[in-house]
Structures are given as C-alpha cells and as structure tokens.
Design an enzyme around this catalytic site. Structure first.
Site, PDB file in Angstrom:
ATOM      1  N   ARG A 169      -4.174  -7.924   0.603  1.00 16.88           N
ATOM      2  CA  ARG A 169      -2.963  -8.751   0.709  1.00 16.88           C
ATOM      3  C   ARG A 169      -3.189 -10.227   0.995  1.00 16.88           C
ATOM      4  O   ARG A 169      -2.258 -11.008   0.907  1.00 16.88           O
ATOM      5  CB  ARG A 169      -2.014  -8.128   1.740  1.00 16.88           C
ATOM      6  CG  ARG A 169      -1.287  -6.915   1.183  1.00 16.88           C
ATOM      7  CD  ARG A 169      -0.547  -6.182   2.268  1.00 16.88           C
ATOM      8  NE  ARG A 169      -1.484  -5.696   3.273  1.00 16.88           N
ATOM      9  CZ  ARG A 169      -1.154  -5.304   4.499  1.00 16.88           C
ATOM     10  NH1 ARG A 169       0.089  -5.378   4.885  1.00 16.88           N
ATOM     11  NH2 ARG A 169      -2.068  -4.847   5.321  1.00 16.88           N
TER      12      ARG A 169
ATOM     13  N   ARG B 276      -0.235  -5.406  -7.619  1.00 17.52           N
ATOM     14  CA  ARG B 276       0.229  -4.240  -6.870  1.00 17.52           C
ATOM     15  C   ARG B 276       1.758  -4.090  -6.880  1.00 17.52           C
ATOM     16  O   ARG B 276       2.283  -3.070  -6.414  1.00 17.52           O
ATOM     17  CB  ARG B 276      -0.245  -4.355  -5.410  1.00 17.52           C
ATOM     18  CG  ARG B 276      -1.625  -3.780  -5.098  1.00 17.52           C
ATOM     19  CD  ARG B 276      -1.674  -2.250  -5.132  1.00 17.52           C
ATOM     20  NE  ARG B 276      -0.553  -1.630  -4.448  1.00 17.52           N
ATOM     21  CZ  ARG B 276      -0.401  -1.548  -3.137  1.00 17.52           C
ATOM     22  NH1 ARG B 276      -1.333  -2.001  -2.345  1.00 17.52           N
ATOM     23  NH2 ARG B 276       0.676  -1.000  -2.602  1.00 17.52           N
TER      24      ARG B 276
HETATM   25  C1  LIG Z   1      -9.289   2.471   8.989  1.00 15.60           C
HETATM   26  C2  LIG Z   1      -9.347   2.265   7.498  1.00 15.60           C
HETATM   27  C3  LIG Z   1      -8.303   2.572   6.575  1.00 15.60           C
HETATM   28  N1  LIG Z   1      -8.783   2.238   5.307  1.00 15.60           N
HETATM   29  C4  LIG Z   1     -10.037   1.702   5.401  1.00 15.60           C
HETATM   30  C5  LIG Z   1     -10.415   1.753   6.753  1.00 15.60           C
HETATM   31  C6  LIG Z   1     -11.758   1.322   7.257  1.00 15.60           C
HETATM   32  C7  LIG Z   1     -11.845  -0.170   7.286  1.00 15.60           C
HETATM   33  C8  LIG Z   1     -11.236  -0.826   8.486  1.00 15.60           C
HETATM   34  O1  LIG Z   1     -11.623  -0.483   9.606  1.00 15.60           O
HETATM   35  O2  LIG Z   1     -10.427  -1.746   8.276  1.00 15.60           O
HETATM   36  C9  LIG Z   1     -10.940   1.243   4.321  1.00 15.60           C
HETATM   37  C10 LIG Z   1     -10.395   0.471   3.215  1.00 15.60           C
HETATM   38  N2  LIG Z   1      -9.087   0.370   2.803  1.00 15.60           N
HETATM   39  C11 LIG Z   1      -9.028  -0.431   1.692  1.00 15.60           C
HETATM   40  C12 LIG Z   1     -10.335  -0.796   1.340  1.00 15.60           C
HETATM   41  C13 LIG Z   1     -10.700  -1.500   0.046  1.00 15.60           C
HETATM   42  C14 LIG Z   1     -11.571  -2.670   0.101  1.00 15.60           C
HETATM   43  C15 LIG Z   1     -10.890  -3.982   0.156  1.00 15.60           C
HETATM   44  O3  LIG Z   1      -9.669  -4.084   0.367  1.00 15.60           O
HETATM   45  O4  LIG Z   1     -11.628  -4.985  -0.027  1.00 15.60           O
HETATM   46  C16 LIG Z   1     -11.198  -0.269   2.309  1.00 15.60           C
HETATM   47  C17 LIG Z   1     -12.698  -0.427   2.418  1.00 15.60           C
HETATM   48  C18 LIG Z   1      -7.815  -0.782   0.948  1.00 15.60           C
HETATM   49  C19 LIG Z   1      -6.522  -0.790   1.687  1.00 15.60           C
HETATM   50  N3  LIG Z   1      -6.026   0.198   2.499  1.00 15.60           N
HETATM   51  C20 LIG Z   1      -4.766  -0.161   2.954  1.00 15.60           C
HETATM   52  C21 LIG Z   1      -4.446  -1.411   2.397  1.00 15.60           C
HETATM   53  C22 LIG Z   1      -3.158  -2.170   2.618  1.00 15.60           C
HETATM   54  C23 LIG Z   1      -2.060  -1.537   1.842  1.00 15.60           C
HETATM   55  C24 LIG Z   1      -1.438  -2.398   0.796  1.00 15.60           C
HETATM   56  O5  LIG Z   1      -1.936  -3.436   0.355  1.00 15.60           O
HETATM   57  O6  LIG Z   1      -0.356  -1.974   0.349  1.00 15.60           O
HETATM   58  C25 LIG Z   1      -5.517  -1.817   1.591  1.00 15.60           C
HETATM   59  C26 LIG Z   1      -5.641  -3.068   0.768  1.00 15.60           C
HETATM   60  C27 LIG Z   1      -3.909   0.668   3.813  1.00 15.60           C
HETATM   61  C28 LIG Z   1      -4.554   1.116   5.067  1.00 15.60           C
HETATM   62  N4  LIG Z   1      -5.500   2.104   5.159  1.00 15.60           N
HETATM   63  C29 LIG Z   1      -5.924   2.226   6.452  1.00 15.60           C
HETATM   64  C30 LIG Z   1      -5.251   1.265   7.240  1.00 15.60           C
HETATM   65  C31 LIG Z   1      -5.447   1.037   8.741  1.00 15.60           C
HETATM   66  C32 LIG Z   1      -4.328   1.626   9.525  1.00 15.60           C
HETATM   67  C33 LIG Z   1      -4.603   1.622  11.033  1.00 15.60           C
HETATM   68  O7  LIG Z   1      -4.543   0.539  11.640  1.00 15.60           O
HETATM   69  O8  LIG Z   1      -4.877   2.701  11.582  1.00 15.60           O
HETATM   70  C34 LIG Z   1      -4.379   0.571   6.382  1.00 15.60           C
HETATM   71  C35 LIG Z   1      -3.425  -0.539   6.736  1.00 15.60           C
HETATM   72  C36 LIG Z   1      -6.984   3.152   6.874  1.00 15.60           C
END
Ligand SMILES: Cc1c2[nH]c(c1CCC(=O)O)Cc1[nH]c(c(CCC(=O)O)c1C)Cc1[nH]c(c(CCC(=O)O)c1C)Cc1[nH]c(c(CCC(=O)O)c1C)C2
Length: 359
Positions: free
Chosen positions: A44, A53
C-alpha cells in the site's frame, strides 16, 4: 511429498541470479556493495499497487499470477532493490488446504472457525505439491522476467501461523495460543507439526519453481520467553529449515522483538538471521554467533524523518554490520514498510546504502 531429483542430489541448477549481489552476500562472498531490500516492499505504500489492487480482494490477488507478477515487480522497478520478494501472504497455504480465511482491509487475516480442539485439527490436512498451481505459475513468470535479480520466497513459521489459527485473527497478547501451548502441550505439538509440513511444502513449491532464497517469518515469536521458544516452537521451525536444506538456497529467519531469541533462531537452521531495530547489529552478531549472516535493521519509523537523518541512521546500521567482516550483511528495515511511508524516501535509501557501502 516425493523428493525431486534436484533435492535428492542436493544440487539445483544455478539460475541467472546466482551471482547477484544479494545471493553472494547471503553466501558470505565478497560483494561490491551491501545488498538491500525491504520487507513489505510491495503493497500500500505504492500508488501503482493501489491501482492494480482496486476491487480485487487480497487473497484473490494472490491467486492471480498476472497480478502477483506485476505487484512483485513494482518495487524492483521503482526502488532498484537487490531482491524481489514474492507477493503472497503467509495465510495463502492455509487457504489452499481448505481453511476458511480472509484478509480484511485494515485488520489482516481473519479465520472463520478458529482451531482450538483436537477435532478442529483434522481440518488442517497436508499441503500437496499440486495444491498451488497459481504459485508455481507466478514464480515461473517472475523468475523469467527478473533475470539476474533474485526472487525471495517466503512462508509463515508454525508459531506465527498457529497464532492466527487459534486466535482467529491478529492478536496482541496471544492468550488462546499460549493457553494451548502451556495447557495442552500434546495438542500444540501436533498443531505446529502439521503447520511445519504445510510451511515446508509451500517453500518447496516456491523453490522448485525458481525462488533463489527463502525467508521464514516468525513475526510474533518475540512474545515468547527463550525457554518456551526452545521447547515449544523451535523444533517445528527447525523441521522447516531441515526440509528445505537440500535445495541449497539461503534461508533467512525473521521475527519482531526477538532480541532474546536471536541465538535460538539461528540455531533453528537459518543461514541469515533477521534483526529488528531494538538490538544493534554488532550485538546481534554476538548473540547469533559466527558463521551466519544478519539482515536488518533500520527502524522503519526513521523513514518519516528528514533525509539527512535517514542517512545518518542508515550509516550507523552499516557501521555496526562491520562486526560481520563486511560481506555477510543484507540491509533491510527492522520490520515491514508502512503503508503511509513516502516511496521516494525508500528509493533514496536504496541508492544511499549502495553508495555508502561501496567497496
Ligand atoms: C504477519 C504477516 C502477515 N503476512 C505476512 C506476515 C509476515 C511479515 C510481517 O511480519 O509483516 C507476510 C507478507 N504479506 C504480504 C507479503 C508480500 C510481500 C510484500 O508486500 O512486499 C508478505 C511477505 C502481503 C500483504 N499481506 C497483507 C497486505 C495488506 C493488504 C492489502 O493491501 O489489502 C499485504 C500487501 C495483509 C496482512 N497479512 C498479515 C497482516 C498482519 C496482521 C497483523 O498485524 O497481525 C496483514 C495486514 C499477516
């Protein structure tokens, strides 16, 4: 899961990224500058991400190879980082085995029916190699397009995944998770064992499709005391590292607030230990011990300060990393990029790290 010929022989063909600065640093070979990438570099903070998205739910996006390819490449194009991280989420393999999970905007993963009893465990079947054709396809497309830039695959570690499955969503105190861990150790052991299988299979799928490094996210393991981590969590994470060891790709292990766990997280089987901003890298090197690389560890919030402050703080990180002899460091933030961060500040930081570490 049957072993592939590559895994059996312990050899993988050397991909186009083999001699990249990132993979050379990961192997502790001399590098012209310190490599840099950012956790959550896609997402984001980037207007181009918000655009593609639009109207597509997060987990639907993760299952569309065309979107995964575009979103993974966006930060590589924009910031000139030294590695791409596969765009997916730690809960994607849970969905693939049939868990009813959704990612709610502004919240994170939400599980419709949390897993709390032995009967619930039956819903967590093994992940098979053919369960995720969309991942294989997306990784293949990406590796072809990335060429000499390495692709980092990733997965959630058993403890962090268990915390979502048991709590039903994000948590601050992990009370239900810890209640099972302390109160029903046999059920807990079986749960994290099943998750170790799922996580190992997810990583293998990404490596076999061409990912040239992997990161295991145990983001919330810092909630545990070292003895508890050693007893209840480390064996399952070690199984994951053992499962991917034959592929010979660098294995990174990361969590937040894990200062007291850094040594154990290395011992679990990582080649590189990710460090958040709370422990300076020279001290982290003492805790992790010789022979392993470190990744990190600029406080993400520093990016909200003026450029000269970002550069001073980044230089401090590079300086502390010299305790490692120079090569064995991968620059990153201490946790993920925040959605409100100025992407231009990240682009400037990449250029600064490259320049300031040039040798
Ligand atoms: C805890 C965790 C998650 N996903 C990932 C992790 C490990 C990385 C970390 O610690 O941040 C990897 C993780 N998750 C993601 C990635 C992709 C790599 C990247 O974005 O560069 C990775 C390695 C992608 C991701 N995943 C998510 C988003 C945002 C949603 C959106 O844009 O609509 C996004 C962009 C959703 C998501 N998924 C998760 C959360 C955290 C919630 C909490 O606080 O407990 C969230 C907000 C769960």
């Amino acid at each position: 899961m049957s072993e592939t010929p590559a895994a059996q022989s312990g050899q993988r063909p050397r991909g186009a990224a083999y001699d990249s600065v990132f993979l050379r640093a990961a192997r502790n070979e001399p590098v012209p500058h310190t490599p840099v990438w950012f956790m959550r570099q896609a997402g984001r903070s980037l207007p181009e991400y918000l655009k593609v998205r639009e109207g597509v739910p997060m987990l639907d996006a993760c299952m569309r190879p065309d979107l995964v390819q575009e979103i993974t490449l966006q930060p590589v194009r924009r910031h000139k980082v030294d590695a791409a991280i596969f765009f997916s989420d730690i809960v994607v393999p849970l969905k693939a085995v049939g868990i009813d999970v959704e990612i709610k905007g502004g919240v994170g993963p939400v599980i419709a029916d949390p897993i709390r009893t032995r009967a619930d465990l039956q819903r967590l079947r093994p992940l098979e190699p053919d369960d995720m054709p969309y991942i294989t396809e997306a990784v293949g497309l990406l590796v072809a397009e990335l060429g000499a830039t390495p692709l980092i695959g990733f997965a959630g570690a058993p403890f962090t995944l268990a915390s979502y499955l048991i709590e039903g969503g994000p948590s601050k105190s992990y009370e239900n998770t810890k209640a099972m861990m302390y109160g029903e150790p046999e059920l807990w052991a079986e749960l994290v064992d099943r998750l170790a299988q799922i996580t190992s299979a997810f990583l293998k799928i990404q490596i076999e499709a061409g990912a040239s490094a992997v990161q295991l996210f145990d983001s919330w393991a810092g909630a545990l005391a070292p003895d508890e981590y050693r007893r209840s969590v480390m064996p399952a994470s070690a199984k994951v590292f053992d499962a991917v060891e034959p592929f010979g790709v660098p294995r990174i292990h990361f969590g937040v607030n894990t200062g007291e766990l850094l040594g154990l997280m290395g011992q679990a089987g990582a080649d590189i230990v990710g460090v958040d901003w709370r422990v300076p890298l020279d001290e982290a090197a003492n805790r992790v011990g010789p022979g392993k690389g470190l990744q990190g560890n600029l406080d993400p919030a520093v990016l909200y300060a003026p450029t000269h402050v970002v550069e001073t703080k980044a230089r401090e990180v590079l300086h502390a990393a010299q305790a490692l002899g120079g090569s064995h460091h991968i620059f990153n933030l201490g946790h993920g990029v925040m959605p409100t961060m100025d992407p231009d500040a990240l682009t400037r930081l990449v250029a600064f790290v490259h320049e300031a570490s040039a040798r």
